[in-house]
Enzyme design. Structure first.
Site, PDB file in Angstrom:
ATOM      1  N   LYS B 183       0.884  -1.172   0.109  1.00  0.00           N
ATOM      2  CA  LYS B 183      -0.041   0.057   0.228  1.00  0.00           C
ATOM      3  C   LYS B 183       0.875   1.354  -0.206  1.00  0.00           C
ATOM      4  O   LYS B 183       1.617   1.452   1.059  1.00  0.00           O
ATOM      5  CB  LYS B 183      -0.745  -0.142   1.368  1.00  0.00           C
ATOM      6  CG  LYS B 183      -1.687   1.297   1.190  1.00  0.00           C
ATOM      7  CD  LYS B 183      -2.700   1.493   2.388  1.00  0.00           C
ATOM      8  CE  LYS B 183      -1.758   2.377   3.388  1.00  0.00           C
ATOM      9  NZ  LYS B 183      -1.689   3.883   2.805  1.00  0.00           N
ATOM     10  N   GLY B 235       7.177   4.330   8.382  1.00  0.00           N
ATOM     11  CA  GLY B 235       6.311   5.526   8.615  1.00  0.00           C
ATOM     12  C   GLY B 235       6.564   5.994  10.105  1.00  0.00           C
ATOM     13  O   GLY B 235       7.313   5.985  10.806  1.00  0.00           O
ATOM     14  N   SER B 236       5.401   6.805  10.849  1.00  0.00           N
ATOM     15  CA  SER B 236       5.500   7.017  11.909  1.00  0.00           C
ATOM     16  C   SER B 236       5.657   6.194  12.894  1.00  0.00           C
ATOM     17  O   SER B 236       5.163   5.105  12.862  1.00  0.00           O
ATOM     18  CB  SER B 236       4.144   7.930  12.009  1.00  0.00           C
ATOM     19  OG  SER B 236       2.993   7.458  12.373  1.00  0.00           O
ATOM     20  N   THR B 237       6.189   6.643  14.044  1.00  0.00           N
ATOM     21  CA  THR B 237       6.261   5.715  15.273  1.00  0.00           C
ATOM     22  C   THR B 237       4.958   5.284  15.947  1.00  0.00           C
ATOM     23  O   THR B 237       4.948   4.426  16.384  1.00  0.00           O
ATOM     24  CB  THR B 237       7.362   6.612  16.248  1.00  0.00           C
ATOM     25  OG1 THR B 237       8.652   6.679  15.609  1.00  0.00           O
ATOM     26  CG2 THR B 237       7.276   5.560  17.566  1.00  0.00           C
ATOM     27  N   GLU B 238       4.242   6.238  15.733  1.00  0.00           N
ATOM     28  CA  GLU B 238       2.956   6.076  16.173  1.00  0.00           C
ATOM     29  C   GLU B 238       1.977   4.920  15.695  1.00  0.00           C
ATOM     30  O   GLU B 238       1.475   4.070  16.533  1.00  0.00           O
ATOM     31  CB  GLU B 238       1.755   7.413  16.019  1.00  0.00           C
ATOM     32  CG  GLU B 238       0.703   7.659  16.813  1.00  0.00           C
ATOM     33  CD  GLU B 238       0.094   8.822  16.144  1.00  0.00           C
ATOM     34  OE1 GLU B 238       0.586   9.423  15.355  1.00  0.00           O
ATOM     35  OE2 GLU B 238      -1.181   8.886  16.506  1.00  0.00           O
ATOM     36  N   GLY B 240       3.714   2.607  13.971  1.00  0.00           N
ATOM     37  CA  GLY B 240       4.255   1.595  13.974  1.00  0.00           C
ATOM     38  C   GLY B 240       3.964   0.895  15.260  1.00  0.00           C
ATOM     39  O   GLY B 240       3.891  -0.615  15.294  1.00  0.00           O
ATOM     40  N   GLU B 257      10.587   0.511  10.098  1.00  0.00           N
ATOM     41  CA  GLU B 257      11.360   1.819  10.113  1.00  0.00           C
ATOM     42  C   GLU B 257      10.620   3.056  10.417  1.00  0.00           C
ATOM     43  O   GLU B 257       9.577   3.565   9.666  1.00  0.00           O
ATOM     44  CB  GLU B 257      11.572   1.802   8.715  1.00  0.00           C
ATOM     45  CG  GLU B 257      12.342   0.647   8.075  1.00  0.00           C
ATOM     46  CD  GLU B 257      14.036   0.369   8.316  1.00  0.00           C
ATOM     47  OE1 GLU B 257      14.368   1.245   9.080  1.00  0.00           O
ATOM     48  OE2 GLU B 257      14.695  -0.408   7.887  1.00  0.00           O
ATOM     49  N   CYS B 291      13.198  10.243   7.530  1.00  0.00           N
ATOM     50  CA  CYS B 291      13.404   9.860   8.649  1.00  0.00           C
ATOM     51  C   CYS B 291      14.694   9.930   9.347  1.00  0.00           C
ATOM     52  O   CYS B 291      14.882   9.946  10.690  1.00  0.00           O
ATOM     53  CB  CYS B 291      12.950   8.527   8.808  1.00  0.00           C
ATOM     54  SG  CYS B 291      13.289   7.220   7.371  1.00  0.00           S
ATOM     55  N   GLU B 388      10.172  14.760  16.338  1.00  0.00           N
ATOM     56  CA  GLU B 388      10.568  14.750  15.032  1.00  0.00           C
ATOM     57  C   GLU B 388       9.615  15.987  14.186  1.00  0.00           C
ATOM     58  O   GLU B 388       8.347  15.823  14.153  1.00  0.00           O
ATOM     59  CB  GLU B 388      10.219  13.448  14.271  1.00  0.00           C
ATOM     60  CG  GLU B 388      10.580  13.163  12.830  1.00  0.00           C
ATOM     61  CD  GLU B 388      10.573  11.948  12.157  1.00  0.00           C
ATOM     62  OE1 GLU B 388       9.460  11.102  12.629  1.00  0.00           O
ATOM     63  OE2 GLU B 388      11.282  11.436  11.394  1.00  0.00           O
TER      64      GLU B 388
END
Lengths: 324, 477
Positions: B183, B235-238, B240, B257, B291, B388
Site C-alpha cells: 500500500k 512510517g510514523s512511530t505512532e 508503528g 522503520e 526519517c 520529529e
C-alpha cells in the site's frame, strides 16, 4: 580594531591576524589550525553546483560578465611585440562587429612585453597584467624576483601576477613564503598583486587553503590558482576552497580580496560554472572584475561565439570571431 | 535573488504521462477498487493531479489470495536465477522510464526534480539491480544452504520517498521468493501504479506484486489479514506501535522503520565548510522529509558561532520553489496537514525561547512551502529538540566535550542515524561505537547504498533493509 602590533603586518590587517605572522611558529600554528578541507565533500559540492541551469537572460548576463572578467593571456617563449599588440587590439574590441560587447579586464604578458602592452592599451580601461618573479617556476633568487617585478611595474603594468615558492611552502617554510610575498607586494607599489599558488603542485585542498590564507595575510590583492603551465591547473573544487578563503577573510577583516582561476578554462559552459560558484560560495559581491578574473587565452572566443548564438539565435562558427 | 538571477529551467510535465485516472493493481491487472476514490494533489500548486481508485477490505482479501496463489504456484518454486531475470528486467525498465518516474514523483510528492532525477529514481533502480544479484545466491548469504521465503509480504510505505521506499520493500521481498501486497501512501500513490505497469511490462507473473492505494484503514486490513506472513512498515512511530500491537501474538514477522531525531555532531576540528554542506544536506534534503534527517545539530561551543554564521550564509543560497525547476533545491511540503504540523512545532520553538532564523528566500504564493529555518539556543528540554518535525527545520544545540556530545546525541527515544564531523579518525571510531543509531555517517550525511543495511534502535524501529542483513527480514532463518 586597533593598529597593528607586528612590524610584518600590512597596515590594515586586524591586530588578531597581524599577530599570527609574528614568527614562524605562530604562523605555522595559525595555518595548521585552519579547518581542514574534506576532499569528498568539496568535490561533491562543486559537482552539485555545476548542474545549475543557466539559460536565456541569465546566460547572456553570465557571458557578458565572464567576458569582462577575462585576463586575455599570452605566456609563450615565442611571444613577440606583434603578438602582444594583436592581443591588445582584441582586448579593446573583442567582437569588432558588436559594439555592445564588453571589453576584457586585462591583457596578461611577460614583463619584457609589458611596455608594448601598455602602449597598445594606452588611454583605455583595459589593464596590463604582467607575470613576474621568475614565472612560472619561481626558482630563482629573491633579488631576481624583485627585479623582475620592478621591470613590470616600471613598464607600467597595473597588475603583477607573482608565483609563490612552492618548494618553500612544501618544506613548511611558511615565513619565507610570507616574507617573499610581502617583499613583492612592496615592490609592486600601486600595482595590484595577484599571488599564484600553483595549486596543482600543492596537491591537497588543505594546502590550498593554507596557501590562500598565507597570501591573504601577506597582502595579496588576488589569489590565483595556477600558472597554466602545470597540470592540473584551475579546477572547480580548488576554486571553491579559494572562494571560501576570501569570503572568510572578508568576514574577519572586512577587506575584499579577489580570486582568479587560470589555465584550462576553455568553454562558456565551464566559465558559467565558475560564476555560479562565485555567486553561491563567496557571494554576489564578488561577481565583478574587481574581485574575480579568468586567466585564459582561448576562453574568450568561445564566450564570443556563445554570445552571438544568444543574440542572433543561431550559431555562427569559429570563422566569425577573430583569431589573434 | 540579486544580480545573477538564474533563468527558470522547468522540466516538462508532459514527460510524466499523467493520466486522469489510476486504478489498483491486483493479480496482474488494473482493477476497479471498491473503496472511495481519492484525489491526489500537486503540493506545489494545490491542483488535483489525478483521481485514484482505492481498495476496500474485500480487495485486500482478493489481493492477498492472488499473492498466495502466485507464491504457491510460481514464485517460490522458481529457481533463484529465474527470479533474478525478472528483477534485472524491472531494474532496467526503471532506468528506461526514469525521466517519466522522476517527473511524476516531483508532481505528486513536491520534491525537487533534482532529487527525484539524481537520487530517488537511480537509487530505486540500484536496489533492484543489487537484489537481483542476491536472488540466486541466497545459499551463500549466511543463513544456511537453502533459506526459505516467508510467503506473502504485506508492505506499507510512506509519502516521503514513494518510489524509493517501494524499491526498498519490493526488491528484497521478490529476490528472496516472497510475493507482495503493497500500500503506497494516500498522498503519493502515482509512481507505485506506474511501477505496477513496469511489472506488467516485465511480464512478472500475475499476483507476485499487488498494489493497493488507500488510506490507513487499508494498511490496517493488510496488517490484520490472517494469510499475510510478514509485515514491513515504514512510517510514523505512532502507527508503528499500533501495528506492533496488532501483530503481537501472531506468527507474522515484522520490521518497522519509524521516526528519527538524528544528531549531527560537529567537532571543532571538523572540515567546517564541508560540515556545513553536510548539515544542509542532512536537514534540507527532500524538504527535511527524511526519517534519518540530521535534525539536531550538535556543535562544539568553541566553533558554534562560526558554524552558525557559515550555515546561515549557506542556507540563504538555497533556492525554494517550483519542484520541476532544475535549479530548485527545496520543493514543496507534501500536504497541508504536514505543513500545519511544521508550523505548530516551529511555534512551540518560539514559545520555548529558541532563536528562530528563517532564510530570506522568496516563497511562492500558492502551494505548500516552508522556508528553511534554523533554530539556535535550543536545549534538550524543548519540543523542537525532542520531537520529529519532518520539515526543513534545524535545531542547533551545543556541547563542550566528546562525552557530552555522546550523551546528548543518545538522549532521544529514537535512534535511526547520526553524523560525526571531525578530522580525527580515532574519534570517529570512538563516537561510532558510542552512538545508539542504526547508521552513523562520518564526514558526510544522507548517503545511501543498497549494500548498506539501514534501520533503527528504540522508537526508530527494528529490522534492517538493504545489504545481506536486509535479506534476513524476508527469509525463514
Amino acid at each position: 580594531m586597533t593598529a597593528t602590533t607586528s612590524p610584518s603586518a600590512t597596515p590594515d590587517t586586524p591586530a588578531e591576524l597581524a599577530d599570527v605572522t609574528r614568527d614562524d611558529a605562530s604562523l605555522r600554528r595559525f595555518l595548521h589550525g585552519l579547518p581542514g578541507v574534506d576532499q569528498v565533500g568539496v568535490e561533491q559540492r562543486a559537482a552539485g553546483l555545476g548542474t545549475r541551469s543557466i539559460k536565456k537572460e541569465a546566460k547572456r548576463w553570465a557571458i557578458d560578465t565572464a567576458i569582462s572578467m577575462v585576463d586575455l593571456t599570452t605566456l609563450e617563449g615565442a611571444d613577440t611585440r606583434g603578438k602582444v599588440r594583436a592581443l591588445a587590439a582584441k582586448a579593446l574590441r573583442p567582437d569588432p562587429e558588436r559594439q555592445d560587447c564588453p571589453r576584457v579586464a586585462a591583457v596578461c604578458v611577460y614583463p619584457d612585453l609589458a611596455q608594448t602592452a601598455v602602449e597598445a592599451l594606452a588611454g583605455s580601461a583595459v589593464h596590463v597584467a604582467s607575470v613576474a618573479t621568475g614565472f612560472p617556476s619561481g626558482r630563482t633568487s629573491r633579488a631576481v624576483k624583485l627585479a623582475d617585478t620592478r621591470l613590470a611595474v616600471e613598464a607600467g603594468a597595473h597588475e603583477v601576477d607573482m608565483v609563490i615558492d612552492r618548494g618553500a611552502f612544501l618544506e613548511g617554510r611558511y615565513m619565507g613564503v610570507f616574507e617573499e610575498i610581502r617583499a613583492v607586494k612592496a615592490a609592486c607599489g600601486e600595482a595590484h598583486l595577484k599571488v599564484i599558488l600553483e595549486t596543482g603542485e600543492l596537491a591537497t585542498y588543505d594546502n590550498v587553503r593554507r596557501a590562500s590564507w598565507l597570501a591573504l595575510l601577506a597582502g595579496g590583492d588576488f589569489i590565483k590558482t595556477s600558472t597554466g603551465k602545470v597540470s592540473p591547473a584551475a579546477t572547480l573544487p580548488v576554486t571553491h576552497v579559494m572562494l571560501q578563503a576570501v569570503r572568510d577573510w572578508f568576514t574577519r577583516t572586512g577587506q575584499l580580496r579577489g580570486v582568479k582561476p587560470a589555465g584550462g578554462i576553455r568553454t562558456t559552459k565551464d566559465a558559467i560554472k565558475y560564476l555560479v560558484a562565485v555567486h553561491e560560495v563567496a557571494g554576489e559581491q564578488w561577481l565583478t572584475p574587481e574581485l574575480f578574473r579568468f586567466g585564459a587565452s582561448s576562453l574568450l572566443n568561445d564566450l564570443l561565439l556563445q554570445r552571438r548564438t544568444q543574440v542572433d539565435g543561431h550559431y555562427s562558427g569559429p570563422d566569425y570571431v577573430t583569431v589573434d | 535573488m540579486g544580480i545573477f538571477d538564474y533563468a527558470p529551467a522547468p522540466e516538462s510535465r508532459a514527460i510524466a504521462n499523467l493520466k486522469d485516472h489510476y486504478k489498483p493493481f491486483v493479480d496482474g491487472e488494473f482493477v476497479d477498487g471498491s473503496g472511495e476514490p481519492l484525489k491526489t494533489v500537486n503540493p506545489a500548486t494545490e491542483e488535483i493531479l489525478a483521481e485514484v481508485g482505492t481498495a476496500s477490505a474485500s480487495d485486500v482479501d482478493t489481493a492477498v489470495r492472488a499473492a498466495r496463489r502466485a507464491y504457491d504456484t510460481v514464485w517460490s518454486k522458481m529457481p533463484g536465477a529465474e527470479r533474478a531475470k525478472y528483477l534485472f528486467r524491472i531494474a532496467r525498465l526503471i532506468q528506461e522510464r526514469s525521466r517519466e518516474l522522476a517527473v511524476l514523483e516531483s508532481l505528486d510528492n513536491g520534491k525537487s526534480i533534482k532529487e527525484s532525477r539524481d537520487s530517488d529514481v537511480p537509487t530505486a533502480a540500484a536496489h533492484f539491480f543489487y537484489h537481483a544479484g542476491w536472488a540466486d545466491k541466497l545459499g551463500y548469504a549466511g543463513y544456511g544452504p537453502d533459506p526459505k521465503p516467508l510467503g506473502v509480504a504485506g508492505q506499507v510505505i510512506p509519502w516521503n520517498f514513494p518510489l524509493l521506499m517501494l524499491a526498498w520493500k519490493i526488491a528484497p521481498a521478490l529476490a528472496t521468493g516472497n510475493t507482495v501486497v503493497l500500500k503506497p501512501a494516500e498522498t503519493t500513490p502515482l509512481t507505485a501504479l506506474v511501477f505496477a505497469d513496469i511489472c506488467r511490462q516485465a511480464e512478472l507473473p500475475p499476483g507476485v506484486v499487488n498494489i493497493l492505494p488507500g488510506a490507513g484503514d487499508i494498511g490496517a486490513s493488510i496488517v490484520e489479514h490472517p494469510d499475510v506472513d510478514k509485515i514491513a512498515f515504514t512510517g510514523s512511530t505512532e502507527v508503528g506501535k499500533l501495528i506492533q500491537r496488532t501483530v503481537a501474538g501472531t506468527r507474522k514477522k515484522l520490521t518497522l522503520e519509524l521516526g528519527g531525531k538524528a544528531a549531527n555532531v560537529v567537532f571543532d576540528d571538523a572540515p567546517l565548510d564541508q560540515a556545513v554542506e553536510g548539515i544542509v544536506n542532512g536537514i534540507f534534503f527532500n524538504q527535511g522529509h527524511v526519517c534519518c534527517a540530521g535534525s539536531r545539530l550538535l556543535v562544539q561551543e568553541s566553533v558554534a558561532e562560526e558554524v552558525l554564521d557559515k550555515l546561515r550564509h549557506r542556507v540563504s543560497t538555497l533556492r525554494l520553489g517550483d519542484p520541476l525547476d532544475k535549479n530548485t533545491d527545496i520543493g514543496a511540503i507534501n500536504s497541508a496537514e504536514q505543513l500545519a504540523k511544521i508550523h505548530g512545532l516551529v511555534e512551540s520553538g518560539d514559545a520555548e525561547g529558541a532563536q528562530r532564523w528563517t532564510s530570506p528566500c522568496p516563497v511562492p504564493d500558492r502551494g505548500f512551502f516552508f522556508a528553511p529555518t534554523v533554530f539556535s539556543e535550543v536545549h534538550q528540554s524543548m519540543r523542537i529538540a525532542r520531537e520529529e518535525i519532518f520539515g526543513p527545520v534545524l535545531s542547533v544545540l551545543t556541547f563542550r566535550t566528546p562525552e557530552e556530545a555522546v550523551t546528548k546525541a543518545n538522549n532521544t527515544p529514537y535512534g535511526l542515524s547520526a553524523g560525526i564531523w571531525t578530522e580525527k579518525g580515532s574519534r570517529i571510531l570512538w563516537m561510532a561505537n558510542q552512538l545508539r543509531a542504526g547508521v552513523v555517517w562520518a564526514n558526510t550525511f544522507n548517503r545511501f547504498d543498497p549494500a548498506a543495511p539501514f534501520g533503527g534502535y528504540q522508537e526508530s524501529g527494528f529490522g534492517r533493509e538493504g545489504g545481506r542483513t536486509g535479506l534476513e527480514a524476508y527469509l525463514s532463518v
